[in-house]
Design a protein around this motif. Structure first.
Motif, mmCIF file in Angstrom:
data_model
loop_
_atom_site.group_PDB
_atom_site.id
_atom_site.type_symbol
_atom_site.label_atom_id
_atom_site.label_comp_id
_atom_site.label_asym_id
_atom_site.label_seq_id
_atom_site.Cartn_x
_atom_site.Cartn_y
_atom_site.Cartn_z
ATOM 1 N N PHE A 74 0.954 -1.057 -0.042
ATOM 2 C CA PHE A 74 0.125 -0.031 0.101
ATOM 3 C C PHE A 74 0.935 1.405 0.142
ATOM 4 C CE2 PHE A 74 -2.476 3.421 1.813
ATOM 5 C CZ PHE A 74 -3.487 3.422 1.366
ATOM 6 N N ALA A 75 1.982 1.363 0.818
ATOM 7 C CA ALA A 75 2.660 2.658 1.127
ATOM 8 C C ALA A 75 3.415 2.483 -0.311
ATOM 9 C CB ALA A 75 3.892 2.460 2.111
ATOM 10 N N GLU A 106 -0.510 11.635 5.903
ATOM 11 C CA GLU A 106 -1.936 11.293 4.704
ATOM 12 C C GLU A 106 -1.761 10.021 4.473
ATOM 13 O OE1 GLU A 106 -3.483 12.835 0.575
ATOM 14 O OE2 GLU A 106 -2.119 14.254 1.772
ATOM 15 N N CYS A 107 -0.467 9.261 4.124
ATOM 16 C CA CYS A 107 -0.654 7.946 3.714
ATOM 17 C C CYS A 107 -0.937 6.894 4.815
ATOM 18 C CB CYS A 107 0.985 7.572 3.094
ATOM 19 S SG CYS A 107 0.881 6.038 2.362
ATOM 20 N N ASN A 108 -0.563 7.251 5.882
ATOM 21 C CA ASN A 108 -0.875 6.510 7.071
ATOM 22 C C ASN A 108 -2.546 6.615 7.261
ATOM 23 O OD1 ASN A 108 -0.230 5.042 9.324
ATOM 24 N ND2 ASN A 108 -0.701 6.747 10.847
ATOM 25 N N ARG A 121 7.830 3.892 15.685
ATOM 26 C CA ARG A 121 7.215 4.692 14.540
ATOM 27 C C ARG A 121 7.070 3.629 13.495
ATOM 28 N NH1 ARG A 121 9.218 11.011 14.978
ATOM 29 N NH2 ARG A 121 10.006 10.959 17.012
ATOM 30 N N SER A 122 5.836 3.781 12.818
ATOM 31 C CA SER A 122 5.585 2.994 11.822
ATOM 32 C C SER A 122 4.312 3.705 10.984
ATOM 33 C CB SER A 122 5.339 1.609 12.196
ATOM 34 O OG SER A 122 4.285 1.516 12.790
ATOM 35 N N LEU A 123 4.040 3.194 9.712
ATOM 36 C CA LEU A 123 3.121 3.179 8.988
ATOM 37 C C LEU A 123 1.883 1.859 9.372
ATOM 38 C CD1 LEU A 123 4.631 5.388 7.612
ATOM 39 C CD2 LEU A 123 3.242 4.794 5.310
ATOM 40 N N GLY A 124 0.656 2.264 9.648
ATOM 41 C CA GLY A 124 -0.307 1.269 10.214
ATOM 42 C C GLY A 124 -0.310 1.373 11.594
ATOM 43 N N THR A 138 3.914 6.298 15.989
ATOM 44 C CA THR A 138 3.310 7.368 15.010
ATOM 45 C C THR A 138 4.059 7.108 13.675
ATOM 46 O OG1 THR A 138 3.184 9.681 14.539
ATOM 47 C CG2 THR A 138 5.107 8.902 15.908
ATOM 48 N N ALA A 139 3.533 7.783 12.888
ATOM 49 C CA ALA A 139 4.084 7.932 11.367
ATOM 50 C C ALA A 139 4.792 9.372 11.247
ATOM 51 C CB ALA A 139 2.776 7.713 10.186
ATOM 52 N N ASP A 140 4.704 9.882 12.157
ATOM 53 C CA ASP A 140 5.640 11.386 12.082
ATOM 54 C C ASP A 140 7.054 11.100 11.751
ATOM 55 O OD1 ASP A 140 6.184 13.815 11.927
ATOM 56 O OD2 ASP A 140 5.915 14.059 14.180
#
Length: 527
Positions: A136-137, A204-206, A370-373, A383-385
């Motif tokens: 997805f990313a 936004e992607c997250n 930290r991660s996406l998802g 966080t995705a920051d």
């Protein structure tokens, strides 16, 4: 811009021609009713994957490619010539031999509508559906980031036009804004504006991943390490524990002279933080002194975001998380936080890292901060920051390496740079690094992680400033990369006695009762 995708022909050509291994064929075992499934991994008598099995699990560039990027500074003749290649090898897990490769990558040229810009990124998924999160990313992040950069450039262009209009003499006729739809007239972004656009893109992607019904990121996610080239500047965005490493051409005399001059200026009372920085600087100077003049020095441009870092540990604890190892959770080890203060140097030797948990619960257990998802870990500060670093590319900078943590598990940043510097071809450099990382996994573990890397060889004619290079080195020195993520066996201890019998994942999802977790978080997910 054009995002490269590897077709079947490219994969087969790369695996048959470049790797020196037989072309991969997917063996299927079919039952009497016509149902087919992948065959068991091809292992030798020692339980190690054969060369044929390794080839089946390998994808790579068919050949080294070249792109010319803008050198910045408004000089149309200034360029950065980049030769690059990619290589990935799917891991092997004895308890889950058919587990998908959860690493992915994207390479996008003419990025954001700018001919001299490019984006390179590596994604490392984790959890049961980590491959979906990484994919997805890969599909969405480049598009979202390009959109944010275009929006910021046109905003600046309109602001410039308005300033010009206001500067006109009173009574002058108004002129129509020109170039609103011509990207060539839009201004390039400075470091802060570009980093702001990158941060918005990742967040936004997250959010988009959370909303997508086809991606289950409840207890799965992906790390991201990306390198954006814009107007002669390199911007690294890091979410997770993959790494970006710059190989800098070393001239000891110039670097050490800069270090000596800086030391003479610092004859004053300094804070505890400055003392630590000075200690790292002296360690760095000692390291440089022992190197060969003209060699490449590994400059880390990212910092692993894990609970090993005191700042990350305190941040997630402030969000309500508790940070403990699995042994501490199970009462097998006293509760403490003596895990070392510098990620990559003082790391656990038995593969039981500190993890992020809910209060009074034994999930999600992420080994990163930290991660996406990872929706369940979101309220715990995961966080995705991103953390970001921007540098101006110069003739001192000879290579850039983006890689998942499978590369750095048993290899240091410096070792990876030295391996790559022994080759003229980035594709061969990729092959060698993955091969060496794989060998180390076999020596110290019963399983191997997914191993992925992008190697870029850089050629730039812009003059370099060794003082700036030293400042970057001092700023990043000691944070990670001097030692591998997991320390190797101590002297006199057989490596086999240190091998683990099971998988140690970045996410503890696979080791948990999925139904129990779903019940515990269902109300939160619905909200």
């Amino acid at each position: 811009g054009h995002t490269e995708r590897m077709g079947r022909g490219d994969k087969e050509a790369a695996q048959a021609g470049t790797a020196g291994l037989p072309a991969p064929e997917l063996d299927l075992v079919c039952d009497g009713e016509g149902e087919c499934a992948p065959s068991s991994p091809d292992l030798d008598d020692a339980g190690v994957m054969t060369e044929r099995e390794v080839a089946r699990r390998t994808s790579c560039s068919a050949r080294t490619k070249t792109v010319e990027l803008s050198g910045g500074g408004g000089d149309g003749d200034s360029i950065i010539k980049v030769r690059y290649a990619f290589w990935t090898q799917r891991g092997y897990y004895p308890d889950d031999p058919d587990k998908a490769n959860q690493d992915s990558y994207s390479i996008t040229h003419s990025f954001g509508g700018i001919d001299g810009d490019s984006l390179f990124a590596v994604y490392d998924g984790h959890g049961r559906f980590g491959h979906d999160c990484a994919d997805f990313a890969k599909r969405h992040l480049p598009k979202i980031q390009a959109k944010q950069i275009r929006a910021e450039r046109i905003r600046l262009h309109k602001a410039n036009m308005k300033r010009e209009e206001r500067a006109k003499a009173p009574g002058s006729p108004k002129t129509k804004t020109k170039g609103a739809f011509n990207p060539k007239l839009w201004p390039m972004l400075g470091p802060k504006a570009y980093e702001d656009a990158c941060r918005k893109s990742l967040l936004e992607c997250n959010r988009a991943m959370h909303r997508d019904a086809n991606v289950d990121d409840t207890l799965s996610g992906t790390t991201v390490i990306s390198a954006s080239f814009h107007d002669g500047r390199l911007t690294i965005c890091n979410v997770g524990d993959s790494r970006a490493v710059l190989g800098v051409k070393l001239k000891k005399e110039s670097v050490l002279a800069s270090a000596s001059a800086d030391s003479d200026e610092e004859k004053k009372e300094i804070s505890e933080h400055d003392v630590a920085a000075e200690r790292r600087k002296q360690e760095l100077v000692a390291s440089i002194t022992g190197m060969d003049d003209g060699g490449l020095l590994a400059l880390p441009l990212s910092q692993d975001q894990t609970p090993y870092r005191p700042d990350e540990r305190e941040r997630v604890k402030a969000c309500g998380a508790r940070v403990m190892t699995v042994d501490q959770i199970e009462g097998l080890e006293p509760v403490h936080e003596n895990w070392g203060k510098r990620s990559g140097e003082d790391i656990d030797e038995v593969g039981d890292p500190p993890r992020v948990w809910r209060k009074e619960e034994d999930f999600p257990g992420t080994a990163f901060s930290r991660s996406l998802g990872d929706i369940v870990a979101k309220d715990l500060g995961v966080t995705a920051d991103p953390e970001m670093v921007s540098v101006q590319i110069s003739q001192n900078d000879r290579m850039l390496i983006l890689a998942s943590d499978g590369v750095f598990e048993f290899l240091t940043n410096q070792q990876v740079v030295e391996i790559c510097s022994g080759f003229e071809d980035p594709l061969e450099a990729c092959r060698k690094v993955v091969s060496e990382a794989y060998k180390q996994w076999l020596h110290y573990e019963l399983r191997t992680d997914d191993i992925s890397i992008i190697v870029l060889f850089l050629e730039c004619d812009s003059a370099g400033d060794y003082k700036n290079t030293l400042e970057l080195l001092v700023g990043m020195a000691g944070r990670q990369g001097k030692k591998p993520i997991k320390n190797k066996a101590s002297e006199g201890v057989e490596a086999d006695s240190r091998k683990t019998s099971g998988e140690r994942s970045n996410s503890m999802y696979d080791a948990m009762d999925a139904e129990a977790i779903a019940a515990a978080v269902s109300a939160e997910i619905e909200e």
